[in-house]
Scaffold this motif. Structure first.
Motif, PDB file in Angstrom:
ATOM      1  N   CYS A 252       0.858  -1.186   0.000  1.00  0.00           N
ATOM      2  CA  CYS A 252       0.000   0.000   0.000  1.00  0.00           C
ATOM      3  C   CYS A 252       0.895   1.238   0.000  1.00  0.00           C
ATOM      4  O   CYS A 252       1.878   1.275   0.727  1.00  0.00           O
ATOM      5  CB  CYS A 252      -0.902  -0.021   1.238  1.00  0.00           C
ATOM      6  SG  CYS A 252      -1.896   1.477   1.410  1.00  0.00           S
TER       7      CYS A 252
ATOM      8  N   CYS B 269       0.054   0.856  11.037  1.00  0.00           N
ATOM      9  CA  CYS B 269      -0.155  -0.249  10.093  1.00  0.00           C
ATOM     10  C   CYS B 269       1.116  -1.056   9.840  1.00  0.00           C
ATOM     11  O   CYS B 269       2.161  -0.495   9.514  1.00  0.00           O
ATOM     12  CB  CYS B 269      -0.677   0.324   8.778  1.00  0.00           C
ATOM     13  SG  CYS B 269      -0.942  -0.943   7.535  1.00  0.00           S
TER      14      CYS B 269
ATOM     15  N   ASP C   8      -6.799  -8.077  -0.648  1.00  0.00           N
ATOM     16  CA  ASP C   8      -5.724  -7.081  -0.748  1.00  0.00           C
ATOM     17  C   ASP C   8      -5.819  -6.062   0.389  1.00  0.00           C
ATOM     18  O   ASP C   8      -6.904  -5.730   0.845  1.00  0.00           O
ATOM     19  CB  ASP C   8      -5.833  -6.327  -2.077  1.00  0.00           C
ATOM     20  CG  ASP C   8      -5.633  -7.244  -3.270  1.00  0.00           C
ATOM     21  OD1 ASP C   8      -5.901  -8.456  -3.142  1.00  0.00           O
ATOM     22  OD2 ASP C   8      -5.214  -6.752  -4.320  1.00  0.00           O
ATOM     23  N   ASP C   9      -4.665  -5.557   0.779  1.00  0.00           N
ATOM     24  CA  ASP C   9      -4.646  -4.539   1.837  1.00  0.00           C
ATOM     25  C   ASP C   9      -5.302  -3.277   1.316  1.00  0.00           C
ATOM     26  O   ASP C   9      -6.001  -2.575   2.034  1.00  0.00           O
ATOM     27  CB  ASP C   9      -3.196  -4.226   2.220  1.00  0.00           C
ATOM     28  CG  ASP C   9      -2.402  -5.504   2.297  1.00  0.00           C
ATOM     29  OD1 ASP C   9      -2.871  -6.411   2.984  1.00  0.00           O
ATOM     30  OD2 ASP C   9      -1.346  -5.606   1.640  1.00  0.00           O
ATOM     31  N   ASN C  10      -5.035  -2.974   0.060  1.00  0.00           N
ATOM     32  CA  ASN C  10      -5.636  -1.814  -0.588  1.00  0.00           C
ATOM     33  C   ASN C  10      -5.644  -2.100  -2.089  1.00  0.00           C
ATOM     34  O   ASN C  10      -4.629  -1.945  -2.756  1.00  0.00           O
ATOM     35  CB  ASN C  10      -4.816  -0.554  -0.273  1.00  0.00           C
ATOM     36  CG  ASN C  10      -5.445   0.689  -0.872  1.00  0.00           C
ATOM     37  OD1 ASN C  10      -6.524   0.621  -1.478  1.00  0.00           O
ATOM     38  ND2 ASN C  10      -4.786   1.816  -0.710  1.00  0.00           N
TER      39      ASN C  10
ATOM     40  N   GLY D 248      -4.077   0.493  -4.591  1.00  0.00           N
ATOM     41  CA  GLY D 248      -2.759   1.070  -4.307  1.00  0.00           C
ATOM     42  C   GLY D 248      -2.071   1.551  -5.576  1.00  0.00           C
ATOM     43  O   GLY D 248      -1.403   2.576  -5.586  1.00  0.00           O
TER      44      GLY D 248
ATOM     45  N   GLU E 217     -11.022  -4.362   0.017  1.00  0.00           N
ATOM     46  CA  GLU E 217     -10.609  -3.255   0.876  1.00  0.00           C
ATOM     47  C   GLU E 217      -9.940  -2.190   0.008  1.00  0.00           C
ATOM     48  O   GLU E 217      -9.149  -2.539  -0.870  1.00  0.00           O
ATOM     49  CB  GLU E 217      -9.601  -3.720   1.922  1.00  0.00           C
ATOM     50  CG  GLU E 217     -10.091  -4.897   2.740  1.00  0.00           C
ATOM     51  CD  GLU E 217      -9.173  -5.233   3.916  1.00  0.00           C
ATOM     52  OE1 GLU E 217      -9.563  -6.110   4.690  1.00  0.00           O
ATOM     53  OE2 GLU E 217      -8.094  -4.638   4.056  1.00  0.00           O
ATOM     54  N   ALA E 218     -10.276  -0.930   0.249  1.00  0.00           N
ATOM     55  CA  ALA E 218      -9.654   0.134  -0.538  1.00  0.00           C
ATOM     56  C   ALA E 218      -9.595   1.415   0.277  1.00  0.00           C
ATOM     57  O   ALA E 218     -10.389   1.606   1.207  1.00  0.00           O
ATOM     58  CB  ALA E 218     -10.447   0.382  -1.824  1.00  0.00           C
ATOM     59  N   SER E 219      -8.676   2.286  -0.074  1.00  0.00           N
ATOM     60  CA  SER E 219      -8.555   3.563   0.631  1.00  0.00           C
ATOM     61  C   SER E 219      -9.605   4.540   0.093  1.00  0.00           C
ATOM     62  O   SER E 219     -10.120   4.380  -1.025  1.00  0.00           O
ATOM     63  CB  SER E 219      -7.137   4.122   0.501  1.00  0.00           C
ATOM     64  OG  SER E 219      -6.671   3.977  -0.827  1.00  0.00           O
TER      65      SER E 219
ATOM     66  N   VAL F 275     -13.526   0.322   3.841  1.00  0.00           N
ATOM     67  CA  VAL F 275     -12.666   1.512   3.819  1.00  0.00           C
ATOM     68  C   VAL F 275     -12.186   1.819   5.240  1.00  0.00           C
ATOM     69  O   VAL F 275     -12.990   1.823   6.179  1.00  0.00           O
ATOM     70  CB  VAL F 275     -13.449   2.734   3.262  1.00  0.00           C
ATOM     71  CG1 VAL F 275     -12.576   3.978   3.269  1.00  0.00           C
ATOM     72  CG2 VAL F 275     -13.944   2.458   1.849  1.00  0.00           C
TER      73      VAL F 275
ATOM     74  N   LYS G 142      -2.694   9.452   8.532  1.00  0.00           N
ATOM     75  CA  LYS G 142      -3.660   8.952   7.542  1.00  0.00           C
ATOM     76  C   LYS G 142      -4.062  10.145   6.675  1.00  0.00           C
ATOM     77  O   LYS G 142      -5.225  10.593   6.659  1.00  0.00           O
ATOM     78  CB  LYS G 142      -4.866   8.323   8.252  1.00  0.00           C
ATOM     79  CG  LYS G 142      -5.697   7.483   7.328  1.00  0.00           C
ATOM     80  CD  LYS G 142      -6.053   6.143   7.862  1.00  0.00           C
ATOM     81  CE  LYS G 142      -6.553   5.268   6.735  1.00  0.00           C
ATOM     82  NZ  LYS G 142      -6.414   3.867   6.960  1.00  0.00           N
TER      83      LYS G 142
END
Ligand code: B12
Ligand code: SF4
Length: 526
Positions: free
Chosen positions: A177, A184, A221-223, A226, A254-256, A279, A294
């Motif tokens: 990410c 994190c 996925d973590d993000n 990314g 999962e996404a930012s 999120v 963040k």
């Protein structure tokens, strides 16, 4: 050649585990752990591999005792169970290896219990170890010199898992990410440069998931976003695959929050049939967001955080969120602020955690310097709900009390269904828009799919009515579902709403159990 057993230890009951909803969804666990079938695929031919997920089957220790190598995976919350299993295996004289998220950040935690420890990714080290083990020489610690080239990752051996026992499948598109959140450990373990599989690899995994009989997959996925440019290319291939195969899969990931700033990306995700996205909101408290670095949540391009959540929903994806309380900049007013944000955002599933300092993160290093860390057992003794952080502007007692109250409040019938109904009834949230368009051109597939969805919805409803002892809850679920059906006739919406009732039951039971834990009961009573 080795007889290898790989184990995923059982989890305690958690928000994510949906344990109390599982009987209504006809499964034993939400999703399979991704590392075990991948390690099996990475195992050179000639060795035999057995996978045991303790969340769906008991560990047969006599069987393990006959194996040449028993491997364990696990994250922080599985640590106590990992210790118990390793203790038992050691008592039986078994050769043990450990890898995964927890041991990667605390590699000495199983000293004396694990013969070999794997730190970080293992695409190169696992086959290397097996080669060295076969030659009678091996190291006690393996760590890859470089990060895994994702283009070399094989298709996981789903055939070795009891896929029918899981509600969803799991698959991974990318690792890493670009952001730098202080708490994190993803960026410590996987780095800040997102690495992504090729479209061909992803499509091969989709084929395997469909062959395993699954209709829903969680992209772990973590993000996912990314690397936006790279993921758009893969998503286009996934869309073409969905259209070729009649949209057999639905996804969550999962996404930012910067997802909301990219209309094309949201559109591609919806076209690929991504129905929900988790999120990391963490907090509406801007000082806390700055404290924890963040910064992506502070960006005002594209509107406020609240507006961004709404934009993702309008695009056609439900937003789940993670919320953290106990930042240095949090005072006792934070709980009301969080509650209000979740309500106004119409986020049905909000997972609340206290800030936890994971070893090797910048947060852990800072708090260690400041003398503000307590034992991780403090978190684990509360079933993983506690914290190892000494808060700054709020007492630990007030944090526990506020946490409990926030959880309780978010999952009362009125609060939960208030958010759900605002999204599904008032806003007429659209799910699976792309698939619906496709189905209008393919009537047979339309019939098939909608018949399945309505059957599932009816089955969940009947099981809820039979399986829930609390009359008031049953009545409320029935009333809410009937109202929904009156206003919305789409089978996907009806099925999703039935699942949401089961999920409410899980959250409701979990909050009750949380409040009955001695640590929280004392606080709640205070
Ligand atoms: C999917 C996921 C989940 C799923 C779990 C599904 C499941 N059945 O396992 C869900 C959504 C349920 C979940 C929940 C939680 N999760 Co989670 N989750 C993840 C996530 C995003 C992906 C894990 C994954 O599948 N990776 C893909 C596989 C292929 O990678 P891997 O597991 O790292 O395996 C590789 C290596 O580690 C190694 N390896 C792994 N095991 C072994 C074993 C051996 C023997 C060997 C040789 C090698 C090896 O080989 C693999 C190939 O390289 C990770 C983040 C991450 N990227 O790891 C967080 C992560 C594991 N989760 C985390 C946490 C904290 C949680 C929660 C506690 C969050 C919360 N507070 O609610 C909950 C706990 C849930 C519970 N039931 O109690 C933390 C763990 C921190 C730590 N260092 O221990 C992580 C790292 C994310 C984070 N930093 O917040 N999670
Ligand atoms: S956005 Fe998520 S994965 Fe990325 S650094 Fe922050 S918490 Fe970690």
């Amino acid at each position: 050649m080795a007889d290898i057993v790989l184990i995923n230890p059982r989890f305690e009951i958690s928000y994510w585990g949906l344990e109390h909803a599982m009987p209504f969804l006809g499964a034993k666990a939400v999703l399979p752990v991704a590392s075990l079938p991948l390690l099996a695929a990475l195992t050179p031919s000639g060795h035999s591999v057995t996978l045991i997920d303790e969340n769906v089957e008991a560990i047969d220790f006599a069987r393990c005792a006959r194996a040449d190598i028993v491997g364990l995976t696990g994250m922080n919350v599985q640590r106590p169970r990992m210790k118990e299993i390793l203790d038992e295996l050691k008592r039986r004289g078994v050769f043990t290896v450990v890898g995964g998220a927890w041991v990667t950040v605390q590699e000495d935690d199983f000293a004396g219990l694990a013969d070999v420890v794997f730190v970080g990714e293992a695409e190169e080290t696992w086959p290397r170890f097996l080669g060295e083990w076969s030659e009678g020489r091996y190291q006690t610690r393996y760590e890859q010199a470089g990060r895994t080239d994702m283009a070399t990752v094989p298709v996981p051996r789903l055939d070795l898992l009891r896929m029918k026992d899981y509600a969803f499948a799991s698959l991974q598109f990318s690792r890493g990410c670009p952001f730098e959140c202080e708490f994190c450990d993803i960026i410590v373990t996987f780095g800040r440069r997102p690495r992504i599989k090729t479209s061909a690899q992803v499509l091969a995994e989709l084929d395997a998931i469909v062959a395993a009989g699954k209709q829903f997959a969680f992209i772990v996925d973590d993000n996912l976003i990314g690397n936006k440019k790279a993921i758009k290319l893969v998503l286009r291939e996934v869309i073409a695959w969905q259209q070729r195969h009649g949209y057999p899969l639905m996804f969550a990931t999962e996404a930012s929050i910067d997802l909301a700033e990219d209309a094309e990306l949201m559109e591609l995700m919806v076209e690929a049939n991504l129905s929900s996205v988790f999120v990391g909101i963490e907090t509406p408290n801007e000082a806390a967001l700055r404290e924890t670095k963040k910064f992506q949540n502070l960006r005002t391009r594209g509107g406020t955080m609240l507006e961004k959540v709404h934009r993702i929903q309008q695009a056609g994806m439900e937003v789940w969120c993670g919320v953290i309380v106990g930042f240095d900049n949090d005072d006792p007013g934070i709980f009301a602020i969080q509650s209000r944000f979740v309500r106004e955002a119409r986020i049905v599933s909000a997972i609340v955690n206290m800030l936890v300092a994971i070893p090797r993160t910048p947060l852990h290093a800072r708090l260690a310097r400041e003398g503000r860390l307590t034992s991780l057992d403090d978190a684990e003794n509360c079933g993983g709900f506690g914290t190892n952080v000494v808060p700054s502007r709020i007492s630990r007692e007030a944090l526990y009390t506020g946490y409990c109250e926030l959880m309780r409040e978010l999952y009362t019938l009125d609060a939960y269904f208030g958010r759900l109904d605002e999204l599904f009834l008032d806003r007429r949230f659209q799910l699976t828009r792309a698939r619906t368009r496709y189905l209008h051109r393919h009537p047979l597939r339309w019939l098939q799919l909608n018949a399945r969805l309505l059957t599932e919805a009816a089955a969940i409803f009947v099981m809820l009515m039979r399986g829930i002892p609390d009359v008031a809850l049953r009545r409320e679920y029935r009333r809410r579902l009937m109202r929904l059906v009156w206003h919305r006739r789409e089978p996907q919406i009806i099925q999703t709403y039935a699942v949401k009732c089961a999920m409410h039951y899980h959250a409701h039971r979990m909050v009750q159990e949380l409040l009955s834990r001695p640590q929280f009961a004392t606080q709640a009573a205070a």
